[in-house]
Scaffold this active site. Structure first.
Site, mmCIF file in Angstrom:
data_model
loop_
_atom_site.group_PDB
_atom_site.id
_atom_site.type_symbol
_atom_site.label_atom_id
_atom_site.label_comp_id
_atom_site.label_asym_id
_atom_site.label_seq_id
_atom_site.Cartn_x
_atom_site.Cartn_y
_atom_site.Cartn_z
ATOM 1 N N LYS A 108 42.167 8.060 -35.327
ATOM 2 C CA LYS A 108 42.595 7.871 -33.843
ATOM 3 C C LYS A 108 43.342 9.101 -33.928
ATOM 4 O O LYS A 108 44.794 9.220 -35.095
ATOM 5 C CB LYS A 108 43.046 6.723 -33.696
ATOM 6 C CG LYS A 108 43.469 7.167 -32.000
ATOM 7 C CD LYS A 108 44.586 5.885 -31.544
ATOM 8 C CE LYS A 108 44.983 6.196 -29.751
ATOM 9 N NZ LYS A 108 45.930 5.082 -29.523
ATOM 10 N N SER A 115 49.267 -0.279 -26.354
ATOM 11 C CA SER A 115 49.064 -0.494 -24.979
ATOM 12 C C SER A 115 49.318 -1.031 -24.743
ATOM 13 O O SER A 115 49.414 -2.109 -24.072
ATOM 14 C CB SER A 115 47.763 0.545 -24.874
ATOM 15 O OG SER A 115 47.421 2.269 -24.869
ATOM 16 N N TYR A 170 45.761 6.410 -37.740
ATOM 17 C CA TYR A 170 46.198 6.178 -36.412
ATOM 18 C C TYR A 170 47.496 7.486 -36.112
ATOM 19 O O TYR A 170 48.720 6.626 -37.606
ATOM 20 C CB TYR A 170 47.092 5.438 -35.685
ATOM 21 C CG TYR A 170 47.113 5.269 -34.459
ATOM 22 C CD1 TYR A 170 47.367 6.563 -34.093
ATOM 23 C CD2 TYR A 170 47.995 4.172 -34.062
ATOM 24 C CE1 TYR A 170 47.835 6.467 -32.309
ATOM 25 C CE2 TYR A 170 48.561 4.114 -32.716
ATOM 26 C CZ TYR A 170 48.397 5.766 -32.414
ATOM 27 O OH TYR A 170 48.551 5.551 -30.347
ATOM 28 N N ILE A 217 39.716 7.062 -27.767
ATOM 29 C CA ILE A 217 40.367 5.696 -27.802
ATOM 30 C C ILE A 217 41.920 6.260 -26.265
ATOM 31 O O ILE A 217 42.824 6.438 -26.540
ATOM 32 C CB ILE A 217 41.429 5.456 -28.772
ATOM 33 C CG1 ILE A 217 40.094 5.630 -29.532
ATOM 34 C CG2 ILE A 217 42.012 3.728 -28.839
ATOM 35 C CD1 ILE A 217 40.883 4.790 -31.248
#
Length: 304
Positions: A169, A50, A141, A211
């Protein structure tokens, strides 16, 4: 346990990186940090997907971290900060860890090596090597639709034993896999969902937090969903979720973070919706759609 093992829960914001005229927009960045640090955000992820981290130079990434930490130092809340790092070479990732070893962050968010599709055995060795090397704790992740390789639950369980791996995540996009891991993970290993559109299900299933890019908007509501679920108020949590679920689709109608940047620009939190190639600004159709939804939500806040 490290501080990050304790801090990795609740609502974390993968902060967008504001640009203007091709440069890091420090003024807008400070405004963003002031805005979100005053709310219910529990931590920041910088320079990840992001945050267009792969479009940032090392100097820009260091400047980004420096500005955010400086702004947080004068806020009333000293929020933890993790740095997003990505790469397909273990050796080069170690170099990136060395380059950032003295940055005063709290940890790293590291995705699987992209493109080369290593075996599960290779993934275990890769992440163990990074965790052994890193000065700060690592958050795994798992996002196979971007990296082309899935961290299986057996691999995750093997990695979860490493003392310098704090959590994950979870963007595996397979609810059955996520539930199975939540049921089998060791105590203290944190799992935060990163699937915006599946946030309610993940939190209901036992994830420790989220998140969420979408939490740049309606931040209070996204934070309230977890709080209400923890309090056993499932109906109220579902109602809160239903009020924002459309945003989780709208903000990904075109490649992220362009839609979120457009909204934040129109909201006045950033001075430009600029993204870096190969990202491009939202289409005229989506801009119209975003503006209409912003207006609709603004009208809901007006007194009757």
């Amino acid at each position: 346990m490290t501080d990050l093992h304790q801090q990795l829960q609740g609502l974390w914001l993968p902060l967008i990186t504001p640009f203007r005229n091709g440069e890091l927009d420090v003024t807008s960045l400070r405004r963003l940090v002031q805005h979100y640090a005053s709310g219910p955000v529990d931590g920041f992820i910088l320079g990840a997907t992001s945050g267009e981290g792969m479009a940032l130079s090392v100097d820009e990434l260091e400047g980004l971290v420096s500005v955010v930490l400086d702004e947080l130092s004068v806020s009333s809340r000293h929020l933890p900060v993790c740095l997003g790092l990505s790469g397909a070479s273990t050796a080069r990732m170690k170099e990136a860890l060395d380059d950032t070893a003295d940055w005063p962050i709290n940890g790293y968010l590291i995705a699987s090596p992209y493109y080369i599709r290593p075996s599960q055995r290779g993934l275990v060795q890769h992440f163990n090597a990074l965790a052994d090397h890193a000065s700060w704790p690592i958050v795994l992740y798992n996002i196979p639709y971007r990296t082309a390789v899935n961290l299986t639950n057996e691999t995750l369980l093997a990695l979860a034993d490493h003392p310098n791996i704090a959590g994950m995540k979870d963007c595996c996009a397979d609810r059955a896999q996520s539930i199975d891991f939540l049921n089998r993970r060791p105590a203290g290993f944190r799992v935060l969902t990163g699937e915006d559109a599946q946030t309610f299900d993940a939190l209901s299933d036992g994830a420790d937090g989220a998140i969420l890019l979408s939490a740049h908007l309606e931040t209070n509501t996204f934070a309230a969903i977890r709080t209400l679920l923890q309090q056993g108020q499932r109906d109220a949590a579902l109602a809160a979720w239903q009020s924002v679920v459309s945003l989780t689709r709208l903000l990904f109608a075109e490649p992220s973070p362009a839609p979120a940047k457009h909204w934040l620009w129109r909201q006045g939190l950033i001075d430009s919706p600029e993204v870096r190639l190969p990202m491009v600004a939202v289409s005229e159709d989506l801009a119209t759609w975003l503006d209409a939804e912003m207006e609709r939500r603004a009208q809901l806040l007006l007194p009757a």
